[in-house]
Design a protein around this motif. Structure first.
Motif, short mmCIF file in Angstrom:
data_model
loop_
_atom_site.label_atom_id
_atom_site.label_comp_id
_atom_site.label_asym_id
_atom_site.label_seq_id
_atom_site.Cartn_x
_atom_site.Cartn_y
_atom_site.Cartn_z
N ARG A 69 -73.68 41.71 26.40
CA ARG A 69 -74.71 40.74 26.01
C ARG A 69 -75.66 40.45 27.17
O ARG A 69 -76.83 40.13 26.95
CB ARG A 69 -74.06 39.43 25.53
CG ARG A 69 -73.32 39.58 24.22
CD ARG A 69 -72.65 38.29 23.81
NE ARG A 69 -73.61 37.35 23.27
CZ ARG A 69 -73.64 36.07 23.58
NH1 ARG A 69 -72.75 35.55 24.41
NH2 ARG A 69 -74.55 35.28 23.05
N TYR A 72 -78.63 43.14 27.05
CA TYR A 72 -79.74 43.03 26.10
C TYR A 72 -80.27 41.60 26.00
O TYR A 72 -80.87 41.21 25.01
CB TYR A 72 -79.39 43.62 24.73
CG TYR A 72 -78.17 43.07 24.03
CD1 TYR A 72 -78.26 41.93 23.24
CD2 TYR A 72 -76.93 43.70 24.13
CE1 TYR A 72 -77.16 41.43 22.58
CE2 TYR A 72 -75.82 43.21 23.47
CZ TYR A 72 -75.94 42.07 22.70
OH TYR A 72 -74.85 41.58 22.05
N ARG A 73 -80.07 40.84 27.05
CA ARG A 73 -80.69 39.52 27.23
C ARG A 73 -80.25 38.50 26.19
O ARG A 73 -81.02 37.61 25.83
CB ARG A 73 -82.22 39.63 27.22
CG ARG A 73 -82.76 40.26 28.46
CD ARG A 73 -84.26 40.39 28.40
NE ARG A 73 -84.92 39.09 28.31
CZ ARG A 73 -85.70 38.59 29.27
NH1 ARG A 73 -85.90 39.25 30.36
NH2 ARG A 73 -86.26 37.43 29.11
N ALA A 74 -79.03 38.59 25.71
CA ALA A 74 -78.52 37.54 24.84
C ALA A 74 -77.74 36.51 25.66
O ALA A 74 -77.51 35.40 25.21
CB ALA A 74 -77.65 38.11 23.74
N ALA A 94 -89.12 40.08 27.67
CA ALA A 94 -88.11 40.55 26.72
C ALA A 94 -88.60 41.76 25.94
O ALA A 94 -87.86 42.70 25.67
CB ALA A 94 -87.72 39.41 25.77
N ARG A 95 -89.87 41.72 25.57
CA ARG A 95 -90.43 42.83 24.80
C ARG A 95 -90.43 44.13 25.60
O ARG A 95 -90.16 45.20 25.06
CB ARG A 95 -91.87 42.50 24.40
CG ARG A 95 -92.05 42.07 22.97
CD ARG A 95 -93.42 41.43 22.81
NE ARG A 95 -94.49 42.41 22.93
CZ ARG A 95 -94.93 43.12 21.89
NH1 ARG A 95 -94.40 42.98 20.71
NH2 ARG A 95 -95.92 43.98 22.04
N ALA A 98 -87.09 45.57 25.48
CA ALA A 98 -86.73 46.10 24.15
C ALA A 98 -87.41 47.43 23.86
O ALA A 98 -87.02 48.15 22.95
CB ALA A 98 -87.09 45.08 23.06
N ALA A 103 -80.04 47.75 21.49
CA ALA A 103 -78.65 47.33 21.37
C ALA A 103 -78.18 47.48 19.94
O ALA A 103 -78.91 47.18 19.01
CB ALA A 103 -78.50 45.88 21.82
N LEU A 105 -75.57 45.85 17.65
CA LEU A 105 -74.74 44.65 17.70
C LEU A 105 -73.69 44.66 16.61
O LEU A 105 -73.81 45.35 15.60
CB LEU A 105 -75.61 43.41 17.51
CG LEU A 105 -76.89 43.33 18.34
CD1 LEU A 105 -77.55 41.99 18.12
CD2 LEU A 105 -76.59 43.54 19.80
N ALA B 254 -83.14 38.60 20.19
CA ALA B 254 -83.24 38.73 21.65
C ALA B 254 -83.26 40.21 22.04
O ALA B 254 -84.06 40.63 22.88
CB ALA B 254 -82.07 38.01 22.32
N SER B 255 -82.39 41.00 21.41
CA SER B 255 -82.32 42.41 21.79
C SER B 255 -83.56 43.17 21.34
O SER B 255 -83.84 44.24 21.84
CB SER B 255 -81.07 43.06 21.18
OG SER B 255 -81.28 43.40 19.83
N GLY B 257 -86.52 41.94 21.70
CA GLY B 257 -87.64 41.56 22.54
C GLY B 257 -88.23 40.19 22.30
O GLY B 257 -89.37 39.93 22.66
#
Lengths: 287, 358
Positions: A69, A72-74, A94-95, A98, A103, A105, B254-255, B257
């Motif tokens: 986690r 992927y910035r969770a 964040a973009r 991505a 990820a 999940l 979040a994943s 972006g």
């Protein structure tokens, strides 16, 4: 599910719409995660070379999902750094991350009436402006991702009516639609039958992407991972090729099971066999 | 998309068949036509009946005198332009705003049972508005009412969100309970303020916020909510893709972006602005923000790029029709429109809850 790829616009070909990004190099340096006063990950350092498939194994609660986690910035790590090709993933938008790292999940939320297409199309979002529609390239990429996972027939099915295995394949298709060079997969096979387990892991290999994948099935990990990292109680306790890592001693220590590890007669891949005969308690009345 | 080559089992083929939906542009045109028809009917109906062609004649004549020859009395023109038109337009603005804000709210808290009134947002706005009225705050003119309602709405929304969310998780049950409890407390506060103020005139106008109604609308009441709803809808249309991501879950968003916390915080302000300015002029009109998003999703799917414009159009039509019923049903008496929407919406909410529980 593999024989659709050629027909679906040859997504991997250079110059093809949404050609995947170059495989990235992952470097985790001394990553720790503390949540509500509990330390779940303790100073884990590991690297994944471009194009390498690295398995993350360990018992329940070892911190595998928590560690992933942070990638992927969770979940922001409480200490340490995570670098993708030298860039700190927590210091870029964040973009931007991505577009380079996707990820897969476990979470499979289905509260709203989304179709399979809607869910997979979300994978294009990091590449799009906020109100831009899906153009022809996006639709090609989405169709290719659906075909790759054998989901074409389910394109317009409501996502929340799918079986667990189908949902899981949709999650993978969404990550494929992101067209990233790096993948993080959190137990991508746990709802899948044997055929689909093999298909998914073969697919991960065929993509040529850098992949860090948490797996429960040690035999699958041994067969498909270039290297294996073992987590226990939030710590990295072993790391290396499947042959080096998967030993009876390690399984006894980490998983507290007695097991034999033998090379497969044809392939030489380590095979883990539990000594189940010793484990079955005598049934009352059977004695 | 049409030819399915795989040998899929019958059940799979059944599920995979595209749902037979009317093409989206057709839906939009139909909804726009519905809105025009309902609006015309609402302007035409009342104690003085005015034929539909005369309604349009008066409006066209106002836009440009050459467009229609005046064959009507000045009284009729006054009724149409100064009395009925602002009220119908306000109903459209309020309905569209509630539907759009409700849809955004459902995505933001990832819960299809969210609604501005159920989550206490409308009650928060009421408290703000009533406070201004009772304390006689006048330093910003009519804007002080909208401003206070906005602050109340935002405070209530943030409070409910954090009450419902403990340990990073938020369940449907906890969200609805926190919302209902907050709404009750804030409604009680507003009632207390009204009852303890000794000015009977104030008491009467404060009742408007408790029941919800559009009586006595003038052009002046229209501008603030119209501006806020237009602005808010424009902003939400600009963030359709991130809104879609939230439907897939926080982690997934979040994943893919999205900076979930910052995005949600910003949109809470937008939603509170819309609800606050709406409640300041119309009071608490419940369930519009709950029903309309559901109907729209059934019509055009959950993708906000398609659903938000449809929600705005259908919400406007719905509230114009509800307000028309409210003022003609027991004419010359007027039923507060909030009572009508609650009569329709309450059973719908219960049906939805039972269906989801199965």
């Amino acid at each position: 599910m593999t024989d659709h790829t050629a027909a679906a616009g040859a997504p991997g070909a250079p110059g093809a719409p949404g050609a995947p990004g170059a495989p990235g190099a992952l470097d985790l340096a001394d990553v720790s995660v503390a949540l509500d006063g509990k330390t779940l990950v303790r100073g884990v350092s590991l690297s994944v070379a471009p194009g390498e498939v690295v398995g993350l194994v360990g018992p329940n609660g070892a911190g595998k999902s928590t560690l992933l986690r942070t990638l992927y910035r969770a979940q922001r790590p409480s200490a340490g750094r995570i670098l993708l090709d030298g860039d700190d993933v927590w210091r870029m938008p964040a973009r931007a991350l991505a577009r380079r790292l996707a990820a897969v999940l476990q979470e499979a939320a289905g509260e709203f009436q989304l179709t399979v297409y809607d869910v997979v199309a979300m994978g294009r979002t990091p590449h799009k402006k906020a109100f831009a529609g899906d153009d022809a390239d996006d639709r090609t990429v989405i169709a290719a991702a659906l075909a790759e996972l054998g989901l074409t027939a389910l394109t317009h099915a409501p996502y929340d009516r799918l079986s667990g295995g189908e949902k899981q394949r949709v999650m993978i298709a969404r990550a494929l639609a992101q067209r990233t060079g790096t993948l993080v997969l959190d137990e991508p096979t746990n709802h899948l039958d044997l055929r689909h387990q093999l298909d998914v892991l073969q697919l991960v290999h065929r993509l040529g992407a850098t992949a860090l994948v948490a797996l429960h099935d040690l035999n699958l990990a041994a067969a498909f991972c270039d290297r294996i990292c073992v987590l226990a109680d939030g710590r990295l306790v072993a790391e290396g090729t499947p042959q080096d890592v998967l030993t009876s001693a390690l399984l006894a220590e980490v998983y507290r099971v007695e097991a034999d590890v033998t090379p497969h007669p044809d392939t030489g891949v380590p095979q883990v066999t539990l000594r189940t005969a010793d484990l079955r308690p005598a049934r009352p009345g059977n004695t | 998309m049409t030819a399915v080559h795989e040998k899929a089992p019958a059940a799979v083929r059944e599920a995979g068949r595209p749902r037979r939906r009317v093409p989206y542009p057709v839906v939009l045109v139909l909804l726009a036509a519905l809105l025009l028809a309902v609006a015309t009917a609402a302007v035409a109906a009342g104690s003085i009946r005015i034929p539909a062609d005369q309604v349009w004649g008066i409006l066209l004549h106002r836009i440009h005198p050459g467009l229609a020859d005046p064959t009507w009395t000045p009284v009729r023109e006054t009724v149409v332009v100064d009395v009925r038109l602002p009220r119908v337009l306000l109903a459209a603005v309020v309905g569209a705003g509630l539907a759009v804000a409700g849809m955004a709210l459902q995505a933001l808290v990832r819960n299809p049972l969210a609604d501005p009134m159920l989550l206490g947002v409308s009650s928060g706005a009421s408290v703000g508005a009533v406070l201004v009225l009772v304390l006689n705050v006048t330093f910003l003119g009519t804007l002080s009412l909208s401003g206070a309602a906005f602050c109340g709405a935002l405070a209530a929304l943030v409070a409910v969100y954090f009450l419902a969310r403990t340990g990073g998780r938020m369940t449907t049950v906890r969200l609805v309970l926190a919302g209902v409890a907050t709404a009750e407390v804030l409604s009680a506060v507003a009632s207390f303020l009204v009852v303890t103020s000794d000015d009977p005139h104030k008491t009467q106008s404060a009742m408007r916020w408790m029941l919800g109604g559009l009586a006595g609308t003038t052009w002046e009441t229209l501008w603030a909510p119209a501006g806020a709803v237009l602005l808010g809808t424009a902003v939400l249309l600009g963030v359709c893709r991130p809104l879609n991501l939230l439907l897939a879950g926080e982690e997934a968003a979040a994943s893919l972006g999205l900076d979930v916390h910052r995005f949600r915080g910003a949109l809470f302000v937008v939603v509170a602005l819309m609800i606050g300015t709406i409640v300041a002029v119309s009071g608490q009109i419940g369930f519009v923000g709950l029903i309309l998003p559901h109907v729209v999703r059934l019509l055009v799917g959950a993708d906000h790029r398609r659903a938000l414009p449809a929600a705005a159009l259908l919400g406007a039509s719905f509230l114009i029709a509800a307000d028309l019923a409210a003022r003609t049903f027991m004419s010359p008496e007027e039923i507060p429109v909030g009572i009508l929407t609650a009569l329709v919406g309450g059973p719908f909410f219960l049906w939805l809850m039972r269906r989801r529980a199965q």
